[in-house]
Design a protein around this motif. Structure first.
Motif, short mmCIF file in Angstrom:
data_model
loop_
_atom_site.label_atom_id
_atom_site.label_comp_id
_atom_site.label_asym_id
_atom_site.label_seq_id
_atom_site.Cartn_x
_atom_site.Cartn_y
_atom_site.Cartn_z
N ALA A 169 0.81 -1.22 0.00
CA ALA A 169 0.00 0.00 0.00
C ALA A 169 0.85 1.27 0.00
O ALA A 169 0.47 2.28 -0.59
N SER A 170 2.02 1.22 0.63
CA SER A 170 2.87 2.41 0.71
C SER A 170 3.47 2.80 -0.64
O SER A 170 4.05 3.89 -0.78
N LEU A 171 3.29 1.96 -1.67
CA LEU A 171 3.83 2.25 -3.00
C LEU A 171 2.79 2.87 -3.94
O LEU A 171 3.10 3.16 -5.10
N LYS A 172 1.57 3.09 -3.46
CA LYS A 172 0.47 3.53 -4.31
C LYS A 172 0.83 4.77 -5.13
O LYS A 172 0.69 4.77 -6.37
N ASP A 173 1.26 5.83 -4.51
CA ASP A 173 1.54 7.08 -5.23
C ASP A 173 2.74 6.93 -6.16
O ASP A 173 2.74 7.50 -7.26
N THR A 174 3.72 6.18 -5.73
CA THR A 174 4.89 5.94 -6.58
C THR A 174 4.48 5.22 -7.86
O THR A 174 4.93 5.58 -8.96
#
Length: 256
Positions: free
Chosen positions: A37-42
């Motif tokens: 989930a922490s990679l969504k914007d990337t």
């Protein structure tokens, strides 16, 4: 006759063009990637960059906790590749022969956040910040790597049993962020990259990396995928300079 000849020529041009477009579409392959989930914007930035460089490959994503992604691969979900925030989950899939070609591509830091409008108290230790909070949001340690790192931190500070009753468990790190943003938690453990994205929270403490296992992100090819070649192309792309620059832009650290 000339008009008929011109009309026929135009129709042939249109037919050839249509056939070419159909052929081009037929060559396009869509691969499905499950990512932390922490990679969504990337990934929102990586996707158009990759598809421009490799027009025959289209990317489809879903996001969640790394433990949840591992469980989906184990259950046979149609996933071609994974981007995990957990060495444990990556190793588990690899040991079960469910994933292969595991590669580290980024790192991160863990931080403690509070709502932006929380009372400003400077110079407090991590222990004091936690003691002052009535509710502390963390990802479920069983399925969310950020939550596992948070639990390790509390255990190494000998605070887990003391603070356990205050913990509010979330399904992924972005839900932790939303809890703190909304004021439903007084504090929360998230990655530095998540905190950077929000204007509604403030970082109160950066967690000493010695208090938890190393935070690293891993890519892996799902063994049963029928699209191994295009998937490998994308997973290798995550270690190339173009993707690494985007990761750096969002606060991720280079892979060790």
């Amino acid at each position: 006759m000339k008009k008929i000849a011109i009309l026929i020529s135009c129709l042939l041009v249109l037919l050839v063009g249509a056939c070419a477009n159909t052929s081009e579409k037929a060559k396009t392959t869509t691969i499905h990637i499950s990512a932390a989930a922490s990679l969504k914007d990337t990934m929102d930035d990586v996707k158009p960059l990759f598809e421009k460089a490799y027009p025959s490959i289209k990317l489809s994503f879903d996001f969640g906790g790394s433990g949840q992604i591992r469980e989906r691969v184990e259950s046979g979900a149609p996933i071609d590749g994974v981007l995990l925030a957990s060495k444990k989950d990556a190793d588990t899939l690899s040991n079960q022969k469910l994933a292969e070609n595991t590669k580290e591509f980024a790192g991160n830091d863990l931080v403690l956040i509070e709502p932006k409008n929380a009372e400003q108290k400077e110079g407090l230790s991590l222990e004091q910040l936690l003691d002052n909070a009535d509710k502390i949001a963390i990802g479920d340690p069983e399925s969310v790597p950020a939550g596992a790192y948070a639990k390790q931190t509390l255990e190494n500070l000998n605070l887990y049993n003391t603070e356990k009753a205050k913990l509010v468990l979330a399904t992924d790190v972005r839900q932790v962020l939303s809890y703190v943003e909304a004021g439903n938690a007084d504090a929360g453990f998230v990655y530095q990259t998540d905190a950077i994205l929000s204007k509604k929270v403030q970082v109160k403490a950066k967690i000493d990396a010695k208090l938890h296992a190393p935070i690293a992100y891993y890519s892996a090819q799902v063994t049963d995928s029928e699209k191994k070649e295009p998937t490998t192309t994308f997973l290798d792309f995550m270690n190339k300079s173009e993707a690494q620059k985007i990761l750096e832009k969002y606060g991720f650290k280079a892979a060790d």
